[in-house]
Design a protein around this motif. Sequence first.
Motif, PDB file in Angstrom:
ATOM      1  N   ASN A  95       0.658  -1.177   0.156  1.00 51.61           N
ATOM      2  CA  ASN A  95      -0.134  -0.011   0.017  1.00 51.61           C
ATOM      3  C   ASN A  95       0.714   1.209   0.041  1.00 51.61           C
ATOM      4  N   SER A  96       1.333   1.648  -1.163  1.00 52.33           N
ATOM      5  CA  SER A  96       2.260   2.724  -1.304  1.00 52.33           C
ATOM      6  C   SER A  96       2.134   3.389  -2.394  1.00 52.33           C
ATOM      7  N   ALA A  97       2.868   4.368  -2.758  1.00 52.77           N
ATOM      8  CA  ALA A  97       2.804   5.473  -4.124  1.00 52.77           C
ATOM      9  C   ALA A  97       3.996   6.136  -4.154  1.00 52.77           C
ATOM     10  N   LEU A  98       4.260   6.454  -5.398  1.00 50.66           N
ATOM     11  CA  LEU A  98       5.662   7.111  -5.732  1.00 50.66           C
ATOM     12  C   LEU A  98       5.143   8.329  -6.525  1.00 50.66           C
ATOM     13  N   LEU A  99       5.624   9.808  -5.937  1.00 50.99           N
ATOM     14  CA  LEU A  99       4.968  11.086  -6.165  1.00 50.99           C
ATOM     15  C   LEU A  99       6.370  11.690  -6.675  1.00 50.99           C
ATOM     16  N   SER A 100       6.722  11.685  -8.161  1.00 48.90           N
ATOM     17  CA  SER A 100       8.027  12.548  -8.687  1.00 48.90           C
ATOM     18  C   SER A 100       7.512  13.341  -9.992  1.00 48.90           C
ATOM     19  N   SER A 101       8.242  13.860 -10.403  1.00 49.18           N
ATOM     20  CA  SER A 101       7.738  14.599 -11.490  1.00 49.18           C
ATOM     21  C   SER A 101       8.195  13.955 -12.904  1.00 49.18           C
ATOM     22  N   GLU A 102       8.939  12.652 -12.696  1.00 50.89           N
ATOM     23  CA  GLU A 102       9.148  11.691 -13.702  1.00 50.89           C
ATOM     24  C   GLU A 102       7.852  10.732 -13.803  1.00 50.89           C
ATOM     25  N   GLN A 103       7.136  10.816 -12.900  1.00 51.78           N
ATOM     26  CA  GLN A 103       6.118   9.813 -12.894  1.00 51.78           C
ATOM     27  C   GLN A 103       4.593  10.522 -13.307  1.00 51.78           C
ATOM     28  N   LYS A 104       3.983   9.843 -14.246  1.00 55.43           N
ATOM     29  CA  LYS A 104       2.717  10.143 -14.629  1.00 55.43           C
ATOM     30  C   LYS A 104       1.519   9.822 -13.620  1.00 55.43           C
ATOM     31  N   ILE A 105       1.308  10.695 -12.519  1.00 50.97           N
ATOM     32  CA  ILE A 105       0.429  10.230 -11.561  1.00 50.97           C
ATOM     33  C   ILE A 105      -1.017  10.811 -11.386  1.00 50.97           C
ATOM     34  N   ALA A 106      -1.830  10.046 -11.132  1.00 50.98           N
ATOM     35  CA  ALA A 106      -3.320  10.355 -10.792  1.00 50.98           C
ATOM     36  C   ALA A 106      -3.272  11.144  -9.215  1.00 50.98           C
ATOM     37  N   ARG A 107      -3.177  12.573  -9.208  1.00 53.58           N
ATOM     38  CA  ARG A 107      -2.798  12.874  -7.948  1.00 53.58           C
ATOM     39  C   ARG A 107      -4.042  12.805  -7.077  1.00 53.58           C
ATOM     40  N   LYS A 108      -5.200  12.903  -7.589  1.00 53.65           N
ATOM     41  CA  LYS A 108      -6.334  12.667  -6.820  1.00 53.65           C
ATOM     42  C   LYS A 108      -6.421  11.275  -6.155  1.00 53.65           C
ATOM     43  N   GLU A 109      -5.878  10.251  -6.930  1.00 53.29           N
ATOM     44  CA  GLU A 109      -6.054   9.022  -6.342  1.00 53.29           C
ATOM     45  C   GLU A 109      -4.974   8.951  -5.092  1.00 53.29           C
ATOM     46  N   ILE A 110      -3.858   9.804  -5.206  1.00 47.41           N
ATOM     47  CA  ILE A 110      -2.953   9.442  -4.075  1.00 47.41           C
ATOM     48  C   ILE A 110      -3.632  10.161  -3.066  1.00 47.41           C
ATOM     49  N   ALA A 111      -4.139  11.458  -3.003  1.00 43.98           N
ATOM     50  CA  ALA A 111      -4.832  12.212  -2.105  1.00 43.98           C
ATOM     51  C   ALA A 111      -5.922  11.317  -1.367  1.00 43.98           C
ATOM     52  N   GLU A 112      -6.538  10.824  -2.172  1.00 45.66           N
ATOM     53  CA  GLU A 112      -7.644   9.805  -1.465  1.00 45.66           C
ATOM     54  C   GLU A 112      -7.113   8.795  -0.585  1.00 45.66           C
ATOM     55  N   ALA A 113      -5.924   8.187  -1.258  1.00 41.98           N
ATOM     56  CA  ALA A 113      -5.239   7.081  -0.435  1.00 41.98           C
ATOM     57  C   ALA A 113      -4.635   7.570   0.813  1.00 41.98           C
ATOM     58  N   GLU A 141      -3.251  19.612  -2.545  1.00 40.56           N
ATOM     59  CA  GLU A 141      -4.025  18.864  -1.744  1.00 40.56           C
ATOM     60  C   GLU A 141      -3.443  17.777  -0.773  1.00 40.56           C
ATOM     61  N   ILE A 142      -2.418  17.013  -1.639  1.00 39.89           N
ATOM     62  CA  ILE A 142      -1.373  16.025  -1.062  1.00 39.89           C
ATOM     63  C   ILE A 142      -0.492  16.512  -0.115  1.00 39.89           C
ATOM     64  N   LYS A 143      -0.075  17.745  -0.242  1.00 38.07           N
ATOM     65  CA  LYS A 143       0.817  18.533   1.037  1.00 38.07           C
ATOM     66  C   LYS A 143       0.043  18.700   2.232  1.00 38.07           C
ATOM     67  N   GLU A 144      -1.228  19.444   1.936  1.00 42.33           N
ATOM     68  CA  GLU A 144      -2.139  19.503   3.203  1.00 42.33           C
ATOM     69  C   GLU A 144      -2.357  18.117   3.997  1.00 42.33           C
ATOM     70  N   LEU A 145      -2.666  17.090   3.127  1.00 39.79           N
ATOM     71  CA  LEU A 145      -2.936  15.786   3.964  1.00 39.79           C
ATOM     72  C   LEU A 145      -1.912  15.341   4.560  1.00 39.79           C
ATOM     73  N   LEU A 146      -0.702  15.332   3.967  1.00 40.41           N
ATOM     74  CA  LEU A 146       0.584  14.968   4.448  1.00 40.41           C
ATOM     75  C   LEU A 146       0.746  15.689   5.953  1.00 40.41           C
ATOM     76  N   LEU A 147       0.593  16.891   5.748  1.00 43.82           N
ATOM     77  CA  LEU A 147       0.732  17.794   7.155  1.00 43.82           C
ATOM     78  C   LEU A 147      -0.223  17.356   8.053  1.00 43.82           C
ATOM     79  N   GLU A 148      -1.570  16.988   7.789  1.00 43.28           N
ATOM     80  CA  GLU A 148      -2.514  16.594   8.599  1.00 43.28           C
ATOM     81  C   GLU A 148      -2.163  15.275   9.332  1.00 43.28           C
TER      82      GLU A 148
END
Length: 728
Positions: A95-113, A141-148
């Motif tokens: 249960n993990s994800a990779l977030l980097s500029s080189e990855q084509k990422i569905a960021r909403k999906e990461i935020a939901e996770a 949105e990801i940043k705010e969720l990480l901080l929380e």
Amino acid sequence: MTISNEAAAGMETVELEPLREDKKRIFKEILGYFETHQRGYIKVPTGWGKTFLAKHIMKKHYEDGKLVLFLISKNNPLLSQTYYDRKKDRPLFPNSALLSSEQKIARKEIAEALRKSGQEKGKGFVLFASLQTVLGKQASEIKELLLEYTDLAIVDEIHNFINNRGNDFLNEFGERTKILGMTATPFQGVVGNVKFVDEIAGDMREVYAKTLPECILDNELAPLKYTIAESSEDIFEIFDFEKGLDELDRQDLFLDCSTADKLKKVVKRTQLAKDVYDSMVKQKNAKTLVFCAPVRKRVYGAGAEGEEINAFHAKLTASVFNGEISAPKLEKDLDPVLPLDFDNYTPEGEFKDSAFITSELPKDEQSALLAAFRDAEKPPYILCTVGMLIEGFDFPGLETLILLRPTLSMRLFEQQVGRVTRLSPVSGKDKGNIFEISDSIDSLYQRFGEGVFNGEKVDQVQMLQPEIRLEELFSEGDAARAIEEGKIEINKVDFSALGKGKGKGAQIREVPVRLPPTVLRAKYFSRLLALTEEKDVGAFEREKRELMRATLRFRVRELRDAEELSELSGKTNKLKREAYEDRRLGDVSRQHKPKVFGEVEWLLKLQALNSLKYEGERISMPEKNKILRTLGFEPDMRKIDSYRLKCLKLGSAQKTIPDLVKVLGFVSRLSSSETYQFLDKKKKEQWKREFLPAVYWGFCFIEDSPELKELFESTEWDRRVKNIIRQK
């Protein structure tokens, strides 16, 4: 890939090789620390295995249902290497994800996770991310969720987070989040302007540390052979000093290739590196990494008019090692002949034996180059680069490193050395070899003598000497034992035999280099004394500060070191006596100059005694007594503390340790940024003249006073004072 598929399939196991017993102890020590602390960092050399340890720490929190962030400052191969289990070709954590500029990422999906993991207790989640992507507009949105919701943030290469956006981001986390930093070099900046990891926050503390010599002695890292080859070139003629000594405020010097003569010298210096390689590297297919120097100006005779060549020196070096540019083309009446196009490929489409890697190469070509370089059976065997591969390049099979770039940054230097210290059971490598091409720096003193002193650039100039950097590199840990046992070997090579027509069969003479380089430090200390002797400048505050700073860098490891310091002490005493009688001096100078020399004289002796007391465990008692006699004291180690106090009494304005505690407590309050900025000019001058020198004396008595120890270890001191303390 966004959220790993294994999570959806319910595959929740995380498989890691077990920790060794010593690392199990460290693992428990770190977990115990975070039961009562929020922030901490570990300092271990490159190749020690900090990422592997981090995976175990992540696994523990993941299996406890925690949300974990693994953060690096910028995208590099380490991020995806840590995310993936390469053996099984899948993410390490289900249960993990990779977030980097080189990855084509569905960021909403990461935020939901992230939201789901934070709100539903008992299910762990790990996000692997670079700082740039977390702080990017698309990831707000990801940043705010990480901080929380983040329970644990593991920050690799945390030295890249000092006093910048990364620092600000870490300080946004609340008390819920534990922060573990990892670094081989817990500082940033060039000598004279260094920032430290514990400046990130007041509660950032070192949790665990192990030095390079200790790791080598414990067989965790490869033994090291460091060879210095002196080029006989004048550094002023090779590198660009267009802005004078201000060039030393950067981490690198820039090559000057703007004229035919300058270019010849650069090629000749690069050819020396090839001569060293041809003469001293026994296995010609051994993988070798060459760190080259940046070039600021347009290169003479190459490129279109006005066009600069990206990473020119890396391309030039690859051509020199391939024999495409050779010594006969460097005759006085001939211009250097450069290739029309620098190319990494043979006519058959294979990589040449020597190749260059630059940021302008397509990503797939860079990947192909690195894959081939990691393959022992394929070229390139020599890979040349300027700024790439210094961090995050994990290749245990690398056997040889060649340094063609003088650096003013100890952090950069340590990172470079770390490329070759990893052990490799696959390749059978049993030693890391480093060759550095070193230039004469005497011209800097001759051309900028006053500027070196007045601009407080002495530390930076000396950093251009490999021996000085090596002393700093091995200043912690039992380097003396590692050298004695042959696990660290430092030599200079003499190529004079090759220069006298004796041919390739001539023997290269290797001369051992002693650490500490007391003779070298004494040479430059004498230069400072000579500059001070010539001056009539009032109270001599700056001169005194620079002399005292240089004094605290001396070490006594054997009788010869004490003899050098005794000679310097005698020379300083002579200058003191002469200053009393010097009728050329003005009234203010005549009042202060003898006192400056007197204080420096006794601080020299105190530093020698401190070194003998605290770092002389490998010196026999008869040798210690000889050292004491050489320094002018009775040969009785039982009296060493009384000798130290005598130095304080005779040399310092503060005659006792309680006096130092009182004055330095005042310095601590006065030096805070809030206070210092409101001082008038007269008060600031008083601070420099009367109080700042007490820092040097106080440093020598840290172990004698709990109050001084607490003060000097405080993170509250202003950087002006901390740079004195931490760069001793």
